[in-house]
Design a protein around this motif. Sequence first.
Motif, PDB file in Angstrom:
ATOM      1  N   ARG A   1       0.809  -1.226   0.000  1.00  0.00           N
ATOM      2  CA  ARG A   1       0.000   0.000   0.000  1.00  0.00           C
ATOM      3  C   ARG A   1       0.845   1.281   0.000  1.00  0.00           C
ATOM      4  O   ARG A   1       0.529   2.217  -0.754  1.00  0.00           O
ATOM      5  CB  ARG A   1      -0.980   0.016   1.175  1.00  0.00           C
ATOM      6  CG  ARG A   1      -2.007   1.149   1.066  1.00  0.00           C
ATOM      7  CD  ARG A   1      -3.186   0.919   2.016  1.00  0.00           C
ATOM      8  NE  ARG A   1      -4.246   1.884   1.764  1.00  0.00           N
ATOM      9  CZ  ARG A   1      -4.414   3.020   2.481  1.00  0.00           C
ATOM     10  NH1 ARG A   1      -3.576   3.296   3.469  1.00  0.00           N
ATOM     11  NH2 ARG A   1      -5.396   3.847   2.186  1.00  0.00           N
TER      12      ARG A   1
ATOM     13  N   GLN B   1      -6.440  -0.280  -7.182  1.00  0.00           N
ATOM     14  CA  GLN B   1      -7.246   0.842  -6.700  1.00  0.00           C
ATOM     15  C   GLN B   1      -7.900   0.512  -5.375  1.00  0.00           C
ATOM     16  O   GLN B   1      -7.991   1.363  -4.480  1.00  0.00           O
ATOM     17  CB  GLN B   1      -8.310   1.211  -7.736  1.00  0.00           C
ATOM     18  CG  GLN B   1      -9.005   2.536  -7.454  1.00  0.00           C
ATOM     19  CD  GLN B   1      -8.029   3.710  -7.446  1.00  0.00           C
ATOM     20  OE1 GLN B   1      -7.253   3.885  -8.380  1.00  0.00           O
ATOM     21  NE2 GLN B   1      -8.072   4.502  -6.374  1.00  0.00           N
ATOM     22  N   ARG B   2      -8.340  -0.742  -5.203  1.00  0.00           N
ATOM     23  CA  ARG B   2      -8.925  -1.156  -3.921  1.00  0.00           C
ATOM     24  C   ARG B   2      -7.875  -1.131  -2.809  1.00  0.00           C
ATOM     25  O   ARG B   2      -8.178  -0.767  -1.667  1.00  0.00           O
ATOM     26  CB  ARG B   2      -9.539  -2.556  -4.029  1.00  0.00           C
ATOM     27  CG  ARG B   2     -10.855  -2.581  -4.776  1.00  0.00           C
ATOM     28  CD  ARG B   2     -11.505  -3.966  -4.721  1.00  0.00           C
ATOM     29  NE  ARG B   2     -11.950  -4.325  -3.373  1.00  0.00           N
ATOM     30  CZ  ARG B   2     -12.534  -5.477  -3.069  1.00  0.00           C
ATOM     31  NH1 ARG B   2     -12.731  -6.397  -4.019  1.00  0.00           N
ATOM     32  NH2 ARG B   2     -12.920  -5.736  -1.837  1.00  0.00           N
TER      33      ARG B   2
ATOM     34  N   ASP C   1      -7.628   2.510  -1.869  1.00  0.00           N
ATOM     35  CA  ASP C   1      -8.828   3.116  -1.274  1.00  0.00           C
ATOM     36  C   ASP C   1      -9.249   2.490   0.045  1.00  0.00           C
ATOM     37  O   ASP C   1      -9.893   3.155   0.863  1.00  0.00           O
ATOM     38  CB  ASP C   1     -10.003   3.008  -2.253  1.00  0.00           C
ATOM     39  CG  ASP C   1      -9.790   3.818  -3.518  1.00  0.00           C
ATOM     40  OD1 ASP C   1      -8.936   4.724  -3.501  1.00  0.00           O
ATOM     41  OD2 ASP C   1     -10.467   3.524  -4.533  1.00  0.00           O
ATOM     42  N   ASP C   2      -8.916   1.228   0.249  1.00  0.00           N
ATOM     43  CA  ASP C   2      -9.457   0.472   1.383  1.00  0.00           C
ATOM     44  C   ASP C   2      -8.311  -0.085   2.228  1.00  0.00           C
ATOM     45  O   ASP C   2      -7.690  -1.080   1.878  1.00  0.00           O
ATOM     46  CB  ASP C   2     -10.345  -0.658   0.846  1.00  0.00           C
ATOM     47  CG  ASP C   2     -11.098  -1.399   1.949  1.00  0.00           C
ATOM     48  OD1 ASP C   2     -10.662  -1.349   3.113  1.00  0.00           O
ATOM     49  OD2 ASP C   2     -12.115  -2.046   1.629  1.00  0.00           O
ATOM     50  N   GLU C   3      -8.071   0.567   3.355  1.00  0.00           N
ATOM     51  CA  GLU C   3      -6.937   0.178   4.203  1.00  0.00           C
ATOM     52  C   GLU C   3      -7.097  -1.239   4.741  1.00  0.00           C
ATOM     53  O   GLU C   3      -6.122  -1.993   4.837  1.00  0.00           O
ATOM     54  CB  GLU C   3      -6.795   1.174   5.352  1.00  0.00           C
ATOM     55  CG  GLU C   3      -5.492   1.061   6.104  1.00  0.00           C
ATOM     56  CD  GLU C   3      -5.267   2.209   7.067  1.00  0.00           C
ATOM     57  OE1 GLU C   3      -4.330   2.106   7.888  1.00  0.00           O
ATOM     58  OE2 GLU C   3      -6.022   3.197   7.009  1.00  0.00           O
ATOM     59  N   ALA C   4      -8.324  -1.619   5.082  1.00  0.00           N
ATOM     60  CA  ALA C   4      -8.561  -2.975   5.601  1.00  0.00           C
ATOM     61  C   ALA C   4      -8.332  -4.017   4.516  1.00  0.00           C
ATOM     62  O   ALA C   4      -7.750  -5.088   4.772  1.00  0.00           O
ATOM     63  CB  ALA C   4      -9.983  -3.078   6.145  1.00  0.00           C
ATOM     64  N   PHE C   5      -8.796  -3.733   3.304  1.00  0.00           N
ATOM     65  CA  PHE C   5      -8.555  -4.637   2.175  1.00  0.00           C
ATOM     66  C   PHE C   5      -7.051  -4.778   1.924  1.00  0.00           C
ATOM     67  O   PHE C   5      -6.547  -5.881   1.695  1.00  0.00           O
ATOM     68  CB  PHE C   5      -9.261  -4.098   0.926  1.00  0.00           C
ATOM     69  CG  PHE C   5      -9.089  -4.961  -0.292  1.00  0.00           C
ATOM     70  CD1 PHE C   5      -9.902  -6.067  -0.497  1.00  0.00           C
ATOM     71  CD2 PHE C   5      -8.113  -4.666  -1.246  1.00  0.00           C
ATOM     72  CE1 PHE C   5      -9.747  -6.872  -1.629  1.00  0.00           C
ATOM     73  CE2 PHE C   5      -7.950  -5.462  -2.371  1.00  0.00           C
ATOM     74  CZ  PHE C   5      -8.768  -6.568  -2.562  1.00  0.00           C
ATOM     75  N   ALA C   6      -6.336  -3.660   2.007  1.00  0.00           N
ATOM     76  CA  ALA C   6      -4.884  -3.694   1.802  1.00  0.00           C
ATOM     77  C   ALA C   6      -4.190  -4.521   2.870  1.00  0.00           C
ATOM     78  O   ALA C   6      -3.260  -5.284   2.582  1.00  0.00           O
ATOM     79  CB  ALA C   6      -4.319  -2.277   1.789  1.00  0.00           C
TER      80      ALA C   6
ATOM     81  N   ARG D   1      -5.377  -7.050   4.387  1.00  0.00           N
ATOM     82  CA  ARG D   1      -5.672  -8.471   4.159  1.00  0.00           C
ATOM     83  C   ARG D   1      -4.972  -9.001   2.918  1.00  0.00           C
ATOM     84  O   ARG D   1      -4.465 -10.134   2.926  1.00  0.00           O
ATOM     85  CB  ARG D   1      -7.190  -8.658   4.026  1.00  0.00           C
ATOM     86  CG  ARG D   1      -7.625 -10.057   3.595  1.00  0.00           C
ATOM     87  CD  ARG D   1      -7.331 -11.096   4.658  1.00  0.00           C
ATOM     88  NE  ARG D   1      -7.749 -12.424   4.258  1.00  0.00           N
ATOM     89  CZ  ARG D   1      -6.999 -13.283   3.566  1.00  0.00           C
ATOM     90  NH1 ARG D   1      -5.764 -12.932   3.193  1.00  0.00           N
ATOM     91  NH2 ARG D   1      -7.448 -14.479   3.251  1.00  0.00           N
TER      92      ARG D   1
END
Length: 308
Positions: A77, A110-111, A114-119, A121
Amino acid sequence: MSDQHYEQQYLDLMRRIWREGDERRDRTGVGTRSVFGAMLRFDLAGGAMPLITTKRVYWKTATREMLWFLTGDTNIRPLVLQGVKIWNEWPHARYVKETGEEIALDDFVQRIADDEAFAARWGDLGPVYGKQWVDWPTFRYRKDGLYEKGEGINQVAEVVESLKANPGSRRHIIEGWNVAELDSMALPPCHKTYQFHVADGRLNGLLYQRSCDVALGLPFNLWSAALLQRMLADQAGLEPGEFVWMGGDTHLYLNHEHLVEEQLEREPQGHPRLELLRRPASIFDYRIEDFAVHDYTPHGPIKAPVAV
């Protein structure tokens, strides 16, 4: 001193691999031509750097990656947020394999942004380079026969101190090949062993690379290893000396034919120099703004696919 341009040895290696290398199947399924046991040598005196000129090398991208290594972070990230794409394919491939979702690479990245939790995981690469460099795990044997986790070893910090306190040592080494953790890494370290040597107030450096993609990887590896050497020299109060690169399985991918043929038709041009604009308190405090490259006028980039 030879009048030959420093880059000619890189082009000669590329030509030898393409013409004489052993053609073989490889982990990626793409296929390579390979030689074993290559060596390149570069003098870094006067700010000189082994920056390839027969195609544009995005040295700021490679520098951002090196600074990321030195943080010990293993999630992509921070790189993604800086526009650095080097590591994106590996977590993307893992995500597609494990979830079955056929998400496009750009959408996946892009996810991540944009998405710290997704990153958290899906963006982690496992204990790759930086983790081993600055936080090599240790375990202590206890009297009851069990092991407990000890404090991690910061190899980079220890090398800086040993260069200052004991420059004649033969133990100025940074190692990435942690056998116990290879299976947890997205990719086992390719540029695995760095060793440094002080002579006459100059810092010499050697990188041993077990596996090397000469077309796409090596231009970045040369810059990054020489950059690390320059940073270490700066921190230890030494002048930059010779940089030696050694390759184990040194290869070109079969689907890079257009890149190889086009690049070998080009002539090296110019002698770029790296200027360090600031000496921070430690090697871990450099910023991208601290580096300036002068006299870099390369040929245009040549695009080719990355084998994952």
